[in-house]
Design a protein around this motif. Structure first.
Motif, PDB file in Angstrom:
ATOM      1  N   PHE A   1      -4.957  49.881 -60.381  1.00  0.00           N
ATOM      2  CA  PHE A   1      -4.928  51.155 -61.204  1.00  0.00           C
ATOM      3  C   PHE A   1      -3.388  50.811 -61.721  1.00  0.00           C
ATOM      4  CE2 PHE A   1      -8.280  52.269 -58.495  1.00  0.00           C
ATOM      5  CZ  PHE A   1      -9.172  52.680 -59.458  1.00  0.00           C
ATOM      6  N   ALA A   2      -3.007  50.449 -62.946  1.00  0.00           N
ATOM      7  CA  ALA A   2      -1.761  50.174 -63.342  1.00  0.00           C
ATOM      8  C   ALA A   2      -1.529  51.198 -64.667  1.00  0.00           C
ATOM      9  CB  ALA A   2      -1.409  48.922 -63.740  1.00  0.00           C
ATOM     10  N   VAL A   3      -0.293  51.635 -64.662  1.00  0.00           N
ATOM     11  CA  VAL A   3       0.210  52.416 -66.007  1.00  0.00           C
ATOM     12  C   VAL A   3       1.429  52.392 -66.312  1.00  0.00           C
ATOM     13  CG1 VAL A   3      -1.337  54.559 -65.464  1.00  0.00           C
ATOM     14  CG2 VAL A   3       0.943  54.306 -64.457  1.00  0.00           C
ATOM     15  N   ASN A   4       1.555  52.244 -67.738  1.00  0.00           N
ATOM     16  CA  ASN A   4       3.094  52.071 -68.227  1.00  0.00           C
ATOM     17  C   ASN A   4       3.612  53.566 -68.445  1.00  0.00           C
ATOM     18  OD1 ASN A   4       2.223  53.188 -70.597  1.00  0.00           O
ATOM     19  ND2 ASN A   4       2.773  51.522 -71.908  1.00  0.00           N
ATOM     20  N   PRO A   5       5.001  53.569 -68.695  1.00  0.00           N
ATOM     21  CA  PRO A   5       5.635  54.935 -68.917  1.00  0.00           C
ATOM     22  C   PRO A   5       4.884  55.988 -69.782  1.00  0.00           C
ATOM     23  CG  PRO A   5       7.480  53.270 -68.589  1.00  0.00           C
ATOM     24  CD  PRO A   5       6.000  52.494 -68.967  1.00  0.00           C
ATOM     25  N   PHE A   6       3.970  55.462 -70.483  1.00  0.00           N
ATOM     26  CA  PHE A   6       3.212  56.467 -71.554  1.00  0.00           C
ATOM     27  C   PHE A   6       1.909  56.708 -71.126  1.00  0.00           C
ATOM     28  CE2 PHE A   6       5.929  54.920 -75.171  1.00  0.00           C
ATOM     29  CZ  PHE A   6       6.751  55.705 -75.041  1.00  0.00           C
ATOM     30  N   GLY A   7       1.636  56.132 -69.585  1.00  0.00           N
ATOM     31  CA  GLY A   7       0.114  56.295 -69.087  1.00  0.00           C
ATOM     32  C   GLY A   7      -0.833  55.751 -69.574  1.00  0.00           C
ATOM     33  N   ILE A   8      -0.387  54.266 -70.439  1.00  0.00           N
ATOM     34  CA  ILE A   8      -1.582  53.524 -70.926  1.00  0.00           C
ATOM     35  C   ILE A   8      -2.070  52.679 -69.658  1.00  0.00           C
ATOM     36  CG2 ILE A   8      -1.998  51.546 -72.347  1.00  0.00           C
ATOM     37  CD1 ILE A   8      -1.112  54.019 -73.849  1.00  0.00           C
ATOM     38  N   GLN A   9      -3.256  52.532 -69.616  1.00  0.00           N
ATOM     39  CA  GLN A   9      -3.944  52.058 -68.591  1.00  0.00           C
ATOM     40  C   GLN A   9      -4.171  50.695 -68.482  1.00  0.00           C
ATOM     41  OE1 GLN A   9      -7.458  54.382 -68.169  1.00  0.00           O
ATOM     42  NE2 GLN A   9      -6.562  56.241 -67.566  1.00  0.00           N
ATOM     43  N   SER A  10      -4.184  50.003 -67.191  1.00  0.00           N
ATOM     44  CA  SER A  10      -4.580  48.740 -66.736  1.00  0.00           C
ATOM     45  C   SER A  10      -5.355  48.672 -65.565  1.00  0.00           C
ATOM     46  CB  SER A  10      -3.661  47.682 -66.950  1.00  0.00           C
ATOM     47  OG  SER A  10      -4.169  46.248 -66.620  1.00  0.00           O
ATOM     48  N   ASP A  11      -6.435  48.201 -65.412  1.00  0.00           N
ATOM     49  CA  ASP A  11      -7.222  48.206 -64.344  1.00  0.00           C
ATOM     50  C   ASP A  11      -8.054  46.988 -63.793  1.00  0.00           C
ATOM     51  OD1 ASP A  11      -8.997  48.910 -66.000  1.00  0.00           O
ATOM     52  OD2 ASP A  11      -9.713  50.737 -65.624  1.00  0.00           O
ATOM     53  N   GLY A  12      -8.306  46.823 -62.599  1.00  0.00           N
ATOM     54  CA  GLY A  12      -9.287  45.466 -62.361  1.00  0.00           C
ATOM     55  C   GLY A  12      -9.438  45.557 -60.798  1.00  0.00           C
ATOM     56  N   VAL A  13      -9.521  44.246 -60.290  1.00  0.00           N
ATOM     57  CA  VAL A  13      -9.614  44.169 -58.932  1.00  0.00           C
ATOM     58  C   VAL A  13      -8.832  42.766 -58.470  1.00  0.00           C
ATOM     59  CG1 VAL A  13     -11.353  43.420 -57.435  1.00  0.00           C
ATOM     60  CG2 VAL A  13     -12.076  44.738 -59.092  1.00  0.00           C
ATOM     61  N   LEU A  14      -8.247  42.920 -57.300  1.00  0.00           N
ATOM     62  CA  LEU A  14      -7.578  41.876 -56.669  1.00  0.00           C
ATOM     63  C   LEU A  14      -8.620  41.348 -55.642  1.00  0.00           C
ATOM     64  CD1 LEU A  14      -5.380  39.643 -56.178  1.00  0.00           C
ATOM     65  CD2 LEU A  14      -4.084  41.553 -55.190  1.00  0.00           C
ATOM     66  N   THR A  15      -9.106  40.185 -55.595  1.00  0.00           N
ATOM     67  CA  THR A  15      -9.772  39.625 -54.405  1.00  0.00           C
ATOM     68  C   THR A  15      -9.140  38.358 -54.092  1.00  0.00           C
ATOM     69  OG1 THR A  15     -11.859  40.426 -55.412  1.00  0.00           O
ATOM     70  CG2 THR A  15     -11.989  38.752 -53.728  1.00  0.00           C
ATOM     71  N   GLU A  16      -8.613  38.488 -52.587  1.00  0.00           N
ATOM     72  CA  GLU A  16      -7.850  37.313 -52.367  1.00  0.00           C
ATOM     73  C   GLU A  16      -8.872  36.217 -51.802  1.00  0.00           C
ATOM     74  OE1 GLU A  16      -3.698  39.368 -50.680  1.00  0.00           O
ATOM     75  OE2 GLU A  16      -5.177  38.608 -49.304  1.00  0.00           O
ATOM     76  N   THR A  17      -8.677  34.996 -52.220  1.00  0.00           N
ATOM     77  CA  THR A  17      -9.445  33.945 -52.179  1.00  0.00           C
ATOM     78  C   THR A  17      -8.746  32.597 -51.778  1.00  0.00           C
ATOM     79  OG1 THR A  17      -9.605  33.130 -54.421  1.00  0.00           O
ATOM     80  CG2 THR A  17     -11.418  34.794 -53.870  1.00  0.00           C
TER      81      THR A  17
END
Length: 580
Positions: A141-157
């Motif tokens: 779950f990622a946000v910039n200073p305005f709270g704009i969102q970016s999300d996803g999954v990290l799977t180590e392969t």
């Protein structure tokens, strides 16, 4: 008259002995300093849900656990971060609440009203939340200073990182899959001292093991665009085969309330065609019978989900961007974008993309079961495709896909995959096993697969195999790959960009770090060699068809500037069959 003092004194004593809520002293939450190794966080609980407005002014934030003591991770690890960051964490019965105070010099914060998942050029905060505490997979779950969102999954392969002019920008971790989108709330604001962000992640948007008490992994990453630095809450080292294994933990999460997790999305699609009627000036309309369909999702438990769709409408899905391939021998890959297939997509990931759900072009019906049970990652998918997707146009292709993965030790795993596509009397089946062994900075991954195909009265089988070894050291990185795909290997439920080849490659990279404050932060020379063979030639030990030698140097300077140079020598042969 004599009773008045007796009445007044008790009232005064009551007023003094019981402070009001406004004057009651709030005990600050415990501080967890990442550089001191205090990364096991006891998370306080409160029941009142705050207003997500980017203002960390509710009383709950005053008693939250404070995560501080960030370390620089990129380009140089092992030193204290230049910027001060505080992350506040607490939880209610229904959500995890995170507040961020990111301090920065006035005017240095970079933030835009970007689209979702497009905040990599802004300052940002990334939360890596491992709800299964397995050091293999984390929700991001990622946000910039305005709270704009970016999300996803990290799977180590164990996938490769770096290469090209940007190899020094590699973060010593694998890329996050940004295709999934989760339901959560965030709001941020830029201040005179930097920026603040408020985040609420509902538990119904997460998957986690059943139990009364939960322990989740957590790491926080801050990207500072003005310097190009990346900072982590835990003192994360580049010299490791796993980024997630270096996370801290959130301990003591109890009585989490997901509620009834059921999603219903009905769809009705209708169209009408109009044209000029028999008489001048008249119009005639022909209305088609409406198509009825929809999707449903049921969270059976906190870590097991059953989904289904019938006659779905994907008209709202983002269109594919045009791609150009400089090599006509390689098929063009288009990522999955349909919501039904995107959900829990990570449960179906395999080396060499043996599962590619876009092969199911227009499903009449599909159902899938995904989750984690007793150490097994489970992904089961069945679908009936439209007749238009068949070769003859008469039969509806039937897909059955099974992907199982088993945790082995702290970070290693074993996997099994089975795919079956049946169309009338014709069928294609793929069976394979794969695994990854991790020890310190070293990791080894192997895969062995065989396809079985029947077309008419003819049948056959063919192999695919893959072996890779990686040393992900701080100063020395090395990767060796050996793989082969038979010309007759057929994965009709997967995506094979180019069958009939075998590859041998090696990558060596040195990272030479400058002293803190020096002009040169890191200098990275790299050597990459590749030999590509026709599969039959590789088996019979004939010369390679393609050969590549890449010499690269990349230099990262103070302030985020990069200078790179490379010398490439590449030789390409002609496919005898393709250019006959």
């Amino acid at each position: 008259m004599s009773l008045l003092p007796l009445l007044v004194v008790p009232l005064l004593l009551t007023s003094v002995g019981t402070p009001s809520a406004a004057t009651r002293r709030i005990e600050p939450g415990p501080v967890y300093d990442g550089r001191s190794g205090k990364t096991k966080v006891s998370v306080p609980r409160a029941e009142r849900a705050p207003v997500i407005d980017g203002m960390l002014d509710e009383p709950e934030w005053g008693t939250a656990s404070v995560l501080t003591g960030f370390s620089q991770f990129f380009p140089t690890d092992g030193v204290a971060a230049q910027d001060s960051t505080e992350v506040l964490v607490w939880y209610s019965g229904t959500a995890l609440h995170v507040g961020v105070r990111a301090h920065a010099a006035p005017g240095s914060v970079r933030a835009t009203l970007a689209d979702r998942d497009r905040i990599t050029q802004d300052d940002n905060i990334q939360l890596f939340l491992g709800t299964y505490n397995d050091s293999r997979q984390a929700l991001v779950f990622a946000v910039n200073p305005f709270g704009i969102q970016s999300d996803g999954v990290l799977t180590e392969t164990g996938a490769a990182t770096g290469g090209g002019f940007a190899s020094t920008t590699t973060r010593a971790r694998e890329a996050t899959d940004l295709a999934p989108d989760y339901v959560w709330r965030s709001k941020g604001r830029v201040t005179d001292r930097g920026y603040e962000v408020e985040i609420a992640i509902p538990f119904k948007s997460l998957r986690y093991r059943n139990g009364d008490v939960h322990t989740w992994q957590l790491n926080v990453v801050r990207t500072v665009q003005s310097t190009g630095h990346e900072q982590t809450w835990t003192a994360t080292k580049r010299a490791s085969a796993s980024f997630l294994a270096q996370s801290g933990t959130l301990d003591g999460l109890r009585d989490l309330q997901r509620g009834v997790t059921v999603d219903l999305i009905p769809t009705v699609t209708s169209s009408a065609f109009g044209g000029q009627g028999a008489t001048p000036g008249s119009w005639r309309y022909d209305t088609q019978r409406p198509d009825i369909g929809g999707s449903a999702r049921w969270g059976i438990t906190s870590n097991l989900t059953l989904s289904g769709t019938a006659n779905p409408d994907f008209s709202q899905v983002e269109a594919d961007a045009t791609q150009f391939s400089p090599d006509p021998r390689i098929a063009v890959f288009f990522a999955e974008r349909r919501p039904f297939f995107l959900e829990s997509q990570e449960q179906f990931s395999t080396p060499n993309r043996l599962i590619y759900t876009r092969r199911i072009s227009q499903p009449i019906f599909a159902t899938k079961l995904t989750g984690k049970q007793r150490g097994f990652d489970i992904g089961v998918l069945s679908a009936v495709d439209s007749r238009e997707a068949s070769v003859t146009g008469r039969e509806s292709p039937l897909f059955n896909i099974v992907r199982l993965q088993r945790d082995v030790g702290k970070q290693s795993r074993l996997g099994f995959v089975y795919t079956d596509r049946t169309e009338g009397r014709n069928w294609n089946r793929v069976v394979g096993v794969d695994g990854r062994l991790v020890r310190g900075v070293y990791s080894v991954q192997a895969q062995a697969v065989r396809s079985f195909t029947r077309t008419g009265d003819e049948s056959g089988s063919a192999p695919l195999w893959d072996l890779s070894a990686v040393r992900n050291g701080r100063a020395f990185y090395a990767r060796y790959v050996l793989n082969g795909i038979s010309r007759d290997f057929d994965a009709q439920s997967g995506f094979i960009a180019r069958p009939g080849i075998a590859n041998i490659s090696a990558t060596h990279r040195l990272n030479l770090f400058g002293k803190p404050g020096a002009l040169v932060e890191v200098f990275s020379p790299e050597v990459y060699v590749l030999g590509r063979y026709q599969y039959a030639d590789f088996v019979t030990r004939r010369p390679a068809q393609d050969a590549q030698l890449h010499l690269r140097t990349n230099t990262r300077l103070r302030g985020g500037w990069q200078v790179g140079a490379q010398w490439l020598r590449e030789e390409f042969g002609f496919d005898r069959d393709l250019y006959a």
